[in-house]
Design an enzyme around this catalytic site. Structure first.
Site, short mmCIF file in Angstrom:
data_model
loop_
_atom_site.label_atom_id
_atom_site.label_comp_id
_atom_site.label_asym_id
_atom_site.label_seq_id
_atom_site.Cartn_x
_atom_site.Cartn_y
_atom_site.Cartn_z
N GLU A 1 36.23 44.53 49.41
CA GLU A 1 36.62 43.33 50.14
C GLU A 1 37.97 43.58 50.80
O GLU A 1 38.86 44.11 50.12
CB GLU A 1 36.72 42.11 49.21
CG GLU A 1 36.96 40.83 50.01
CD GLU A 1 36.96 39.56 49.13
OE1 GLU A 1 36.91 39.68 47.90
OE2 GLU A 1 37.03 38.48 49.71
N GLY B 1 44.99 41.03 42.51
CA GLY B 1 44.81 40.74 41.09
C GLY B 1 43.55 41.34 40.51
O GLY B 1 43.57 42.02 39.48
N ALA B 2 42.43 41.10 41.18
CA ALA B 2 41.15 41.58 40.67
C ALA B 2 40.09 41.36 41.72
O ALA B 2 40.34 40.69 42.74
CB ALA B 2 40.77 40.84 39.39
N MET B 3 38.89 41.89 41.47
CA MET B 3 37.82 41.79 42.45
C MET B 3 36.48 41.55 41.77
O MET B 3 36.13 42.21 40.80
CB MET B 3 37.79 43.08 43.29
CG MET B 3 36.71 43.10 44.34
SD MET B 3 36.97 41.79 45.60
CE MET B 3 35.27 41.46 46.03
N HIS C 1 38.30 33.49 36.89
CA HIS C 1 38.14 33.42 38.35
C HIS C 1 37.09 34.43 38.84
O HIS C 1 36.16 34.06 39.54
CB HIS C 1 39.50 33.67 39.01
CG HIS C 1 39.47 33.66 40.51
ND1 HIS C 1 39.78 32.54 41.24
CD2 HIS C 1 39.16 34.61 41.42
CE1 HIS C 1 39.67 32.80 42.52
NE2 HIS C 1 39.30 34.07 42.67
N GLU C 2 37.26 35.66 38.45
CA GLU C 2 36.33 36.69 38.95
C GLU C 2 34.93 36.44 38.39
O GLU C 2 33.94 36.61 39.09
CB GLU C 2 36.82 38.10 38.59
CG GLU C 2 38.24 38.42 39.03
CD GLU C 2 38.56 38.10 40.48
OE1 GLU C 2 37.64 38.12 41.32
OE2 GLU C 2 39.74 37.81 40.77
N HIS D 1 33.18 33.72 40.30
CA HIS D 1 32.69 34.16 41.62
C HIS D 1 31.22 34.57 41.56
O HIS D 1 30.56 34.60 42.59
CB HIS D 1 33.50 35.36 42.11
CG HIS D 1 34.69 35.01 42.96
ND1 HIS D 1 34.64 34.09 43.97
CD2 HIS D 1 35.96 35.51 42.96
CE1 HIS D 1 35.84 34.04 44.57
NE2 HIS D 1 36.65 34.88 43.97
ZN ZN Z 1 38.68 34.99 44.32
#
Ligand code: ZN
Length: 875
Positions: A127, A268-270, A304-305, A308
Site C-alpha cells: 500500500e 505503524g503496520a499494514m 486496527h489492522e 481492516h
Molecule cells: Zn488503517
C-alpha cells in the site's frame, strides 16, 4: 527522481479499468540481490471498460527479464516496457494470460516499498502503490484478483516463508539447500493487500474458534529471541477477533492469521490479507522495555489492522480518494475496541488530544484537505490525521445522529451489500440511508471540504419564565464562502449549581442530542429552576471548535458536577487554556480559582479514578496553546506560560500531590500488569511527579532519581528520566548515560532516549541532536530512529524547532534532504512539521519560509517531498 511538475490525479477523472485480472500466480525466488519474480496474470477485457483499449500495466523501478502472452513471446513492436510500465498496444479482446518475469534487488530497496529486507528478513509493503515495484500490474484498488504465491528461499537464511491466505504446500528442493511454500488466498483482493515474508523468525501462536466454528491459528512472528515480547500482541489479536464478533458480528475468514514484526517500516503496520506486517515498535513489549503507552498503542494498532479484514479488505476502496472509507472507519472501530478494553472516558480524552494535536493544526494550515480529497500528486502524502482521525469522527457523528441500533444495522448492511467489492463513501452512506430511511446527503458534506468548523454558543436564562435558551451559530473557516452549513450533532445537558438539571427539557433534544443543521439555530429548555451551566458537545460529539461565553466559574462548575467525564476534563482544559493564553497576551492570568478547584477535584476523585485524574492534571500542550492562539505565535511565550502554570500547580498542590504519590505507590513485589487500572495509577503518580518537579527542581531531581532506582517497569523509569530531562545539570546527564548503557542493545528503548533528548527545551538541543545523529545506535535508514530523534524534535519541541535563528529549521531541512534520496515517504512526513509556518510571528515565519523555499528549490526532489513543499508554500 523527477524535476517536472508531477501529474495530478483527480477524483472526477475516475473510470473503471479497461482490463481485469482474475487470477495471479506468483513464483518468487528470494535472493538478497537477485530475486526473481514470475507473475502469471489471467486477464480479460473489463465489460464496462473501453473495448480495444491498450493494456497499460504499472511498474516502478522494474527490470523485465521475460514476457509471454498465452505461452508465446510477443513481437517487439507489440509492447513497450521500461522501469515504470509495460504497455501491450493491442491486447486480445478475450481472456488471455501474461507471464512476466522481473528481477528485484531487495537489499538495495531503501524506500521500504515493494519487496525489501529488514534486518535479514524479506518482507513487502504494497500500500498504496508498492506492488508495481514487484511486478507489472494494474496497481489500483478496484482490480481484485485471487492470488496464489509460491515462495522459494535458502532454508538456512529463511526457514519461515509466509504469504496471504492459507498454506497449501511446502517442501524442499533437493540438493539445493532451498525450500518453498505455496500460499493460496481464496478471497479476491487488490494488489495493495499482497504480502510475503521470508526469514529467520521466532513464533508464538494460539488457537481461536470463530463464531462460525472455524478453527484459526493465530501466530505472531518476531526476531529470534524476542518471543516473550510477542505475548501481549498475540493476546490483543485474540481479543480483537472476539470483539469484532460481538460488537460488529464480523468473523475471521481464513484458517491462519499471521502477524510479523519487522524493524524497518515506514508506518505503524499494514493490514495485508491474513498476513499483517508490523513495525516492531507496535508488537514487542515487556515490562522492562515498554511503557503503558506502548502497550496501549500495541493493543490499538493490532486491533486496527485486524479490523481492516472487514473494513478495508473484504470491502475495499474503489480508488485512493476513498481512503477514509477504510481508514476513518477502521480508526473508529479500533477506538471503540480500546474504549471497551479500557476506560471509555479516558480513551475518548486521549482520542481528542490526538485529534487536536494533529488534525486541527493540519486543517488550519496549507496542507489542509477534505476527508475525501479530490486531487493528489502523491497518494502516500494523504495518509493523514484528517483522513484517519477526522474520518473516524465522521463515523462517530453518524452513529450519534442515527443511534446505536440503526448504526449497527447500517454497518451490517454496508458489509452485506459491498462484500467482495471496491466501494465508495457514497456506498457507505447509502447503507445507513437504506436502514433508516433518512437522507444523509447534507451530512455527506463533512467529507467534502477542509477546515475545522467553529460553533459559537451563547445562553440566556429567563428566571420568570423558567426557560433557558441557547443560540448556536456555525462558521466554516477554510471551507470556502459557498460552503453550506454542516449537520452537527451537539450532545448536551444542563448543570445547576448542585448537579444536573434532570427535569429540564429542550424542545429539539432527542436522546441528549441537538442537531445543529443550519448556519444558526436556537434551542429552548423549559422548567429550568435556576440559572444553569450548559454542558455542550458532550463526549466531543463533533470535531469543531466551540466558542462559548462561559466564564471560569461556570466551567469549574462543570468540572465539579457534570455527568459527562469528557466535559469535566474539557472544562479544566478550557480554564487552563484561558489562563495560559491570557499570560501570553499579557492579560490577567489569575489562577486562584482554578488551583482551588483542582485541589478539590483531586480530593474527591483522584484515588477513585486515577487515570482520569491524570488527564485532568495534564495541561494543554504547547502545541494546543499555539493552535488556540492561531496567529502570530511566539513559542517562547507559550512555553513560559505553560511552565508558570505547572509551577503554580506544583507549588500550591504540593502536599496533595505528594500524598497521592504515596497512596498510589505499588506494594513492593507486586507483579507488573499493563491493564488500564494499574496503568492509570502510574499515570497519576507520574503526572504528580511532573508538577512537583516543575515547582521544586531539587525535589524533582531527588524524586526522579529515587523512582528510577526503584523502577520495576519502563513506564516509571522513563517518567523519572523525562522529569530529569527537563532539569539541567549533572543528575540529568548521569541518568541519561546510565540509561543508554543499560539499553545499549535495545533499539526501541534507545528511541525513547533519543526522543527525550530531542525534546529538551534548551538552547543546546540542536547541537545535542547533531551529536546524537553520529551515535552508533542512530541510523538514517531506520524510520523509527529518524522519527525518535528528528521527528520528536520537530513535533514536540516547539521552542527549539522554531528557534528565531532558524537553526532548528535547518536541522530538520537537512534531515529531510538527506533522507529524500533513500526514503522519500519518511522524508515527506518529516517535512510536514513545517505545515504551521504561516501562523508564527513574523521573524520565525520568515525563517521557516526561507528554509521551505530552499528545500522546494532543491533539484531532483522526490515527488513526495516536492508535493509537500509545493503545498506548504502555496494555499
Ligand atoms: Zn488503517
Amino acid at each position: 527522481m523527477r524535476t517536472e511538475t508531477p501529474p495530478i490525479v483527480r477524483l472526477e477523472d475516475y473510470r473503471p479499468s479497461d482490463h481485469l485480472i482474475d487470477r495471479v500466480d506468483l513464483d518468487v525466488r528470494l535472493d538478497p540481490r537477485d530475486t526473481r519474480v514470475s507473475a502469471t496474470l489471467s486477464l480479460r477485457p473489463n465489460p464496462v471498460g473501453r473495448a480495444g483499449a491498450p493494456l497499460v500495466l504499472d511498474g516502478d523501478d522494474l527490470v523485465l527479464l521475460a514476457l509471454d502472452l498465452d505461452g508465446q513471446a510477443p513481437p517487439p513492436d507489440a509492447y513497450r516496457a521500461d522501469a515504470s510500465g509495460l504497455t501491450l498496444h493491442a491486447p486480445p479482446q478475450r481472456p488471455f494470460t501474461l507471464r512476466i518475469e522481473t528481477r528485484l534487488d531487495p537489499t538495495a530497496n531503501t524506500k521500504l516499498m515493494g519487496l525489501y529486507r529488514s534486518g535479514g528478513v524479506y518482507c513487502t509493503q504494497c500500500e498504496a502503490d508498492g506492488f508495481r515495484r514487484i511486478t507489472y500490474f494494474l496497481d489500483r484498488p478496484d482490480v481484485l484478483s485471487v492470488y496464489t504465491t509460491r515462495i522459494e528461499a535458502e532454508r538456512e537464511a529463511a526457514p519461515i516463508l509466509l504469504g496471504n491466505g492459507n498454506p497449501v504446500e511446502a517442501g524442499e528442493i533437493p540438493g539445493t539447500g532451498r525450500h518453498f511454500a505455496v500460499w493460496h488466498d481464496p478471497l479476491p483482493k487488490p494488489a495493495y493487500l499482497f504480502a510475503l515474508v521470508g526469514g529467520r523468525l521466532d513464533r508464538v501462536a494460539k488457537r481461536f474458534t470463530t463464531m462460525e466454528d472455524r478453527a484459526v491459528e493465530i501466530a505472531v512472528y518476531v526476531e529470534p529471541g524476542k518471543a516473550e515480547r510477542a505475548a501481549y500482541a498475540l493476546d490483543a489479536v485474540e481479543r480483537s477477533m472476539a470483539w469484532d464478533e460481538t460488537a460488529f458480528g464480523r468473523a475471521y475468514d481464513l484458517d491462519v492469521f499471521n502477524v510479523v514484526a519487522v524493524s524497518d517500516f515506514n508506518m505503524g503496520a499494514m493490514e495485508n490479507k491474513g498476513l499483517n506486517i508490523f513495525n516492531d515498535k507496535y508488537v514487542l513489549a515487556s515490562p522492562e522495555t515498554a511503557t503503558d503507552a506502548d502497550y496501549a498503542a500495541i493493543e490499538a494498532i493490532i486491533a486496527h489492522e485486524y479490523f481492516h479484514n472487514w473494513s478495508g479488505n473484504r470491502v475495499t476502496c474503489r480508488d485512493w480518494f476513498q481512503l477514509c472509507l477504510k481508514e476513518g472507519l477502521t480508526v473508529f472501530r479500533d477506538q471503540e475496541f480500546s474504549s471497551d478494553m479500557r476506560s471509555r472516558a479516558v480513551h475518548r480524552i486521549a482520542e481528542v488530544r490526538t485529534l487536536r494535536a494533529r488534525q486541527f493544526p493540519e486543517d488550519a494550515g496549507p496542507l489542509a484537505h477534505p476527508v475525501r480529497p479530490r486531487q493528489y500528486a502523491e497518494i502516500n502524502n494523504f495518509y493523514t490525521a484528517t483522513v484517519y482521525e477526522k474520518g473516524a469522527e465522521i463515523v462517530r457523528m453518524l452513529r450519534t445522529l442515527i443511534g446505536e441500533a440503526s448504526f449497527r444495522e447500517g454497518m451490517d448492511r454496508y458489509f452485506a451489500d459491498n462484500d467482495g467489492t471496491a466501494a465508495t463513501v457514497e456506498d457507505f452512506l447509502k447503507a445507513f440511508e437504506t436502514v433508516t430511511g433518512r437522507d444523509l446527503s447534507r451530512f455527506a458534506e463533512w467529507y467534502e471540504r477542509p477546515g475545522t468548523p467553529r460553533v459559537a454558543v451563547s445562553g440566556r436564562y429567563d428566571a420568570g419564565a423558567r426557560t433557558y435558551r441557547l443560540d448556536f451559530r456555525q462558521t466554516r473557516p477554510g471551507a470556502g464562502a459557498d460552503a453550506p452549513p454542516l449537520v452537527i450533532p451537539v450532545r448536551l445537558g444542563l448543570i445547576g449549581p448542585d448537579g444536573p438539571l434532570a427535569e429540564a427539557t429542550g424542545d429539539a433534544v432527542e436522546n441528549g442530542v441537538f442537531v445543529l443543521d443550519g448556519a444558526e439555530a436556537s434551542l429552548t429548555f423549559a422548567d429550568v429552576a435556576a440559572e444553569p451551566v450548559p454542558s455542550l458537545f458532550r463526549d466531543f460529539s463533533a470535531p469543531v471548535r466551540v466558542e462559548s461565553d462561559l466564564d471560569d466559574a461556570a466551567r469549574l462548575t462543570l468540572l465539579r458536577h457534570d455527568t459527562d467525564d469528557f466535559n469535566r476534563w474539557e472544562a479544566a482544559q478550557r480554564v487552563a487554556m484561558r489562563i495560559m493564553t491570557a499570560q501570553v497576551r499579557g492579560q490577567d492570568a489569575d489562577a486562584v480559582a482554578f488551583v482551588g478547584a483542582l485541589g478539590a477535584f483531586l480530593d474527591a476523585h483522584a484515588l477513585r479514578n486515577p487515570a482520569f485524574a491524570a488527564q485532568v492534571l495534564a495541561l494543554p500542550s504547547e502545541g494546543d496553546i499555539a493552535d488556540e492562539i492561531g496567529t502570530n505565535i511566539d513559542p517562547d511565550a507559550i512555553f513560559q506560560a505553560r511552565r508558570d502554570l505547572r509551577r503554580r500547580l506544583g507549588a500550591d498542590l504540593r502536599a496533595r500531590l505528594t500524598a497521592l504519590r504515596e497512596a498510589l505507590s505499588e506494594p513492593a513485589g507486586a507483579s507488573f500488569s499493563p491493564d488500564a487500572a494499574p496503568a492509570g495509577r502510574r499515570a497519576l503518580r507520574n503526572a504528580a511527579l511532573d508538577l512537583i518537579a516543575a515547582a521544586d527542581a531539587q525535589a524533582g531531581i531527588d524524586l526522579a532519581r529515587a523512582q528510577i532506582a526503584a523502577a520495576t517497569n519502563m513506564t516509571d523509569r522513563l517518567a523519572g528520566l523525562a522529569t530529569l530531562a527537563l532539569l539541567p545539570g549533572e543528575a540529568r546527564e548521569a541518568a541519561l548515560a546510565a540509561f543508554v548503557e543499560r539499553y545499549a542493545d535495545e533499539p526501541l528503548v534507545l528511541d525513547k532516549w533519543f526522543g527525550l533528548q530531542a525534546m529538551i527545551p534548551e538552547a543546546d538541543t540542536v547541537a545535542r541532536i547533531r551529536r546524537l545523529q553520529g551515535h552508533p545506535a542512530f541510523a538514517m535508514t531506520n524510520p523509527n530512529r529518524v522519527r525518535a530523534l528528528v521527528g520528536s524534535f520537530s513535533l514536540a519541541n516547539p521552542t527549539q524547532f522554531n528557534r528565531p535563528d532558524g537553526a532548528g529549521y535547518d536541522l530538520v531541512a537537512e534531515t529531510v534532504l538527506a533522507l529524500d534520496g533513500t526514503n522519500p515517504q519518511v522524508a515527506a512526513r518529516l517535512m510536514t512539521a513545517f505545515g504551521s509556518w504561516r501562523r508564527l510571528e513574523s521573524g520565525r515565519r520568515e525563517a521557516a519560509e526561507k528554509v521551505l523555499r530552499r528545500i522546494a528549490a532543491t533539484p531532483g526532489l522526490s515527488r513526495d517531498v516536492a508535493d509537500i513543499g509545493a503545498r506548504s508554500l502555496g494555499g
